[in-house]
Design a protein around this motif. Structure first.
Motif, mmCIF file in Angstrom:
data_model
loop_
_atom_site.group_PDB
_atom_site.id
_atom_site.type_symbol
_atom_site.label_atom_id
_atom_site.label_comp_id
_atom_site.label_asym_id
_atom_site.label_seq_id
_atom_site.Cartn_x
_atom_site.Cartn_y
_atom_site.Cartn_z
ATOM 1 N N PHE A 434 17.780 4.078 11.747
ATOM 2 C CA PHE A 434 18.543 4.638 10.629
ATOM 3 C C PHE A 434 20.030 4.832 10.930
ATOM 4 O O PHE A 434 20.794 5.180 10.040
ATOM 5 C CB PHE A 434 17.926 5.983 10.201
ATOM 6 N N GLY A 435 20.453 4.707 12.214
ATOM 7 C CA GLY A 435 21.875 4.795 12.527
ATOM 8 C C GLY A 435 22.297 6.078 13.220
ATOM 9 O O GLY A 435 21.506 6.987 13.463
ATOM 10 N N PHE A 470 28.257 0.409 20.269
ATOM 11 C CA PHE A 470 29.169 1.512 19.953
ATOM 12 C C PHE A 470 28.380 2.768 19.599
ATOM 13 O O PHE A 470 28.670 3.859 20.084
ATOM 14 C CB PHE A 470 30.078 1.089 18.799
ATOM 15 N N GLU A 471 27.367 2.635 18.735
ATOM 16 C CA GLU A 471 26.573 3.788 18.327
ATOM 17 C C GLU A 471 25.835 4.411 19.512
ATOM 18 O O GLU A 471 25.772 5.645 19.636
ATOM 19 C CB GLU A 471 25.563 3.366 17.252
ATOM 20 N N ILE A 472 25.287 3.546 20.391
ATOM 21 C CA ILE A 472 24.560 4.064 21.558
ATOM 22 C C ILE A 472 25.490 4.876 22.449
ATOM 23 O O ILE A 472 25.149 5.983 22.897
ATOM 24 C CB ILE A 472 23.920 2.903 22.342
ATOM 25 N N LYS A 473 26.705 4.339 22.729
ATOM 26 C CA LYS A 473 27.637 5.040 23.622
ATOM 27 C C LYS A 473 28.095 6.359 23.012
ATOM 28 O O LYS A 473 28.167 7.400 23.691
ATOM 29 C CB LYS A 473 28.836 4.144 23.936
ATOM 30 N N GLN A 564 29.932 -3.491 12.892
ATOM 31 C CA GLN A 564 28.882 -4.496 13.104
ATOM 32 C C GLN A 564 29.432 -5.895 12.832
ATOM 33 O O GLN A 564 30.191 -6.113 11.896
ATOM 34 C CB GLN A 564 27.701 -4.250 12.150
ATOM 35 N N LYS A 565 29.042 -6.828 13.713
ATOM 36 C CA LYS A 565 29.396 -8.225 13.494
ATOM 37 C C LYS A 565 28.344 -8.916 12.641
ATOM 38 O O LYS A 565 28.619 -9.917 11.997
ATOM 39 C CB LYS A 565 29.548 -8.940 14.844
#
Length: 575
Positions: A434-435, A470-473, A564-565
């Motif tokens: 879900f982000g 990016f979200e994980i970091k 996101q790419k």
């Protein structure tokens, strides 16, 4: 350039400057100047005044060029003494004063003594300026006492006695008379014995001691007739005539006065003859004076020119020294700055290498987390689920089953739950599915309890997604900061807020805990900030920590967003 070489160069420049100044005039030998000055004094003693003046003029010229104040003063004294003997009192007075000016710049107390005594003679016996004469006589006594010249002390005190008695200040002159009477036999000479007796006669006449005064006056006249001191003899007749007249002996008073006039006339006649003899050289004496003054003026002119050139050379040397020193300091600071830049570069490289190592370790850990979470979820969890389903089917088909089968089913379900929880801890399913924003909201909820409440706040759409890495970091950075708050802050309230601003993500974590001194960086190192900063540097972000004791802590993170790419499908779904 090494400092040693610079100092040697400065010394070389200074020596060149001094050499140029000295080389402009060839100085005479000091030994030659001293020898000529001695010859001038010998000629003075012999009465060869003209020759003495020539020699003393030459000695003065050399002394001035040598800048030897002692020789200059001595030469002036010899010149003055020559004029004094030639009855050129004004000229003698002028050169005695010149000599004293230079003598006062030296330590030659003998010369100071003679010059002060000679000036005292002129002031008292020629100019009749007694107070000035007394002043110079007393200065002479000071110097003669300092150099322990007993004969000169006797002579000068005799002159002081005579001056005081001549102006009827007998009581002031008495101490000097007593001193002469006591020490004359040991330190006086025959040239002053007549004057000494006359002065004793004058004093006892002042005291109205007729018998003693008469004795001394007669003794003075007797000694005067036996010697060559005609001047003292004439004064003795004069003072004796005054004594006789005072005591009513007019006839003998007249005789002594006549003798005084006769001897005075003889002295004046001799002086006229002497002046007549020197009349022929008076013009030459004036020429000597002009030449001596010319020598001094020429010297002063040359000295002024040399001083100007010396000042110019000094300024040049100072400018060169200043330039060299400036160059040296510029070079020094440049080299120090270069070394500092090199050290800072090395430090930055080391920091960068260390940061890269940390980021590589973190990236490796995150990759391993994803792999292990995926393996646990896709393989182990699936196998456990499959085993559970088969066991459930077996139980459904058989009406009777043992307790062991029921326990086995329970163990499989517990193992499945633990694997699922471990998988979610390694890589939260909410984050993948879900982000970031749902995962952070869930993180705040899980970490809240009755002691510490975490409030989540964000105006951003929960469906907003960024680059997975990016979200994980960002997730693990915030998780580490929340853990720090739980462990160290002793807070009761904390707030996590997230906003977007100009393609940057702004994250703020604020608590009401005990806080700390954020200026003491070594304290912060224990809070795991190295890894947090390494992650942020990797993302080109910044962190700002503001905290004070008992005032809580505020942490602000600004990091450029990596979008996101492509659309990333969820890695796994929760069971």
């Amino acid at each position: 350039m090494p400092l040693k070489h610079i100092l040697l160069l400065l010394l070389f420049i200074s020596n060149i400057s001094s050499f140029n100044i000295v080389a402009q005039t060839k100085l005479p030998s000091k030994n030659d100047a001293v020898l000529i000055a001695k010859e001038a004094n010998e000629l003075l003693k012999k009465g060869s005044y003209e020759k003495s003046l020539i020699k003393s003029r030459a000695a003065l010229n050399m002394a001035i060029r040598l800048k030897d104040n002692n020789l200059i003063a001595g030469s002036y004294n010899t010149i003055a003494a020559n004029f004094d003997q030639l009855s050129e009192t004004d000229k003698a007075f002028y050169y005695y004063n010149k000599g004293l000016t230079y003598a006062n710049k030296t330590n030659n107390d003998v010369l100071k003594n003679w010059l002060n005594n000679n000036l005292g003679n002129i002031y008292c016996f020629d100019k009749k300026q007694y107070e000035k004469g007394i002043y110079y006589y007393k200065k002479s006594v000071q110097y003669s006492t300092k150099i322990k010249d007993s004969a000169q002390i006797v002579l000068t005190k005799l002159n002081l006695t005579w001056v005081y008695f001549d102006i009827n200040r007998y009581e002031e002159g008495l101490p000097y008379l007593k001193y002469i009477n006591k020490h004359h036999n040991n330190h006086g000479d025959s040239s002053t014995i007549v004057a000494l007796n006359m002065l004793n006669g004058m004093y006892y006449n002042y005291k109205n001691d007729v018998k003693t005064a008469n004795f001394y006056f007669k003794n003075a006249i007797k000694l005067g007739n036996a010697g060559n001191e005609k001047s003292d003899l004439s004064y003795s007749h004069y003072e004796y005539s005054k004594f006789l007249l005072k005591n009513g002996d007019s006839e003998n008073a007249y005789k002594n006065l006549a003798l005084f006039n006769k001897i005075t006339e003889q002295l004046n006649s001799e002086e006229r003859i002497n002046k007549a003899n020197v009349a022929g050289i008076n013009l030459q004496l004036d020429e000597y004076k002009r030449e001596i003054d010319k020598i001094e003026n020429e010297f002063k002119t040359k000295e002024s020119v040399l001083l100007q050139e010396q000042s110019k050379n000094k300024k040049i040397v100072i400018v060169l020294i200043a330039i060299l020193l400036l160059l040296f300091f510029l070079f020094y600071f440049y080299s120090q700055n270069a070394q500092l830049r090199h050290k800072n570069k090395l430090k930055d490289l080391r920091s960068k290498v260390q940061e890269n190592l940390i980021n590589a370790s973190i990236n490796g850990q995150e990759l391993e987390r994803k792999k292990i979470a995926s393996f646990l979820h896709d393989n182990i969890s699936a196998l456990l689920s499959s085993a559970g389903m088969h066991l459930h089917a077996c139980i459904s088909q058989n009406q009777s089953f043992s307790k062991e089968i029921i326990k086995t089913k329970a163990i499989l379900e517990e193992a499945h739950d633990q694997v699922r929880d471990l998988s979610h801890e390694l890589m939260p399913s909410l984050l993948a599915r879900f982000g970031l924003f749902d995962a952070l909201d869930d993180l705040c909820e899980k970490n809240s309890n009755s002691i510490l409440h975490f409030e989540y706040s964000s105006s951003l759409n929960r469906k907003t997604r960024y680059d997975e890495d990016f979200e994980i970091k960002i997730y693990f950075i915030i998780m580490e900061l929340l853990n720090n708050t739980i462990k160290h802050s002793e807070a009761t309230q904390a707030k996590l807020s997230i906003q977007e601003n100009k393609e940057s993500l702004q994250i703020a974590i604020i608590d009401n805990g005990k806080g700390f001194d954020s200026n003491k960086f070594h304290i912060l190192e224990g809070f795991g900030l190295n890894q947090i900063k390494a992650r942020l540097n990797y993302l080109r972000g910044t962190v700002e920590i503001n905290s004070k004791p008992n005032l809580g802590t505020s942490i602000t993170i600004i990091v450029p967003i990596t979008y996101q790419k492509k659309i990333i499908k969820p890695v796994f779904q929760s069971q």
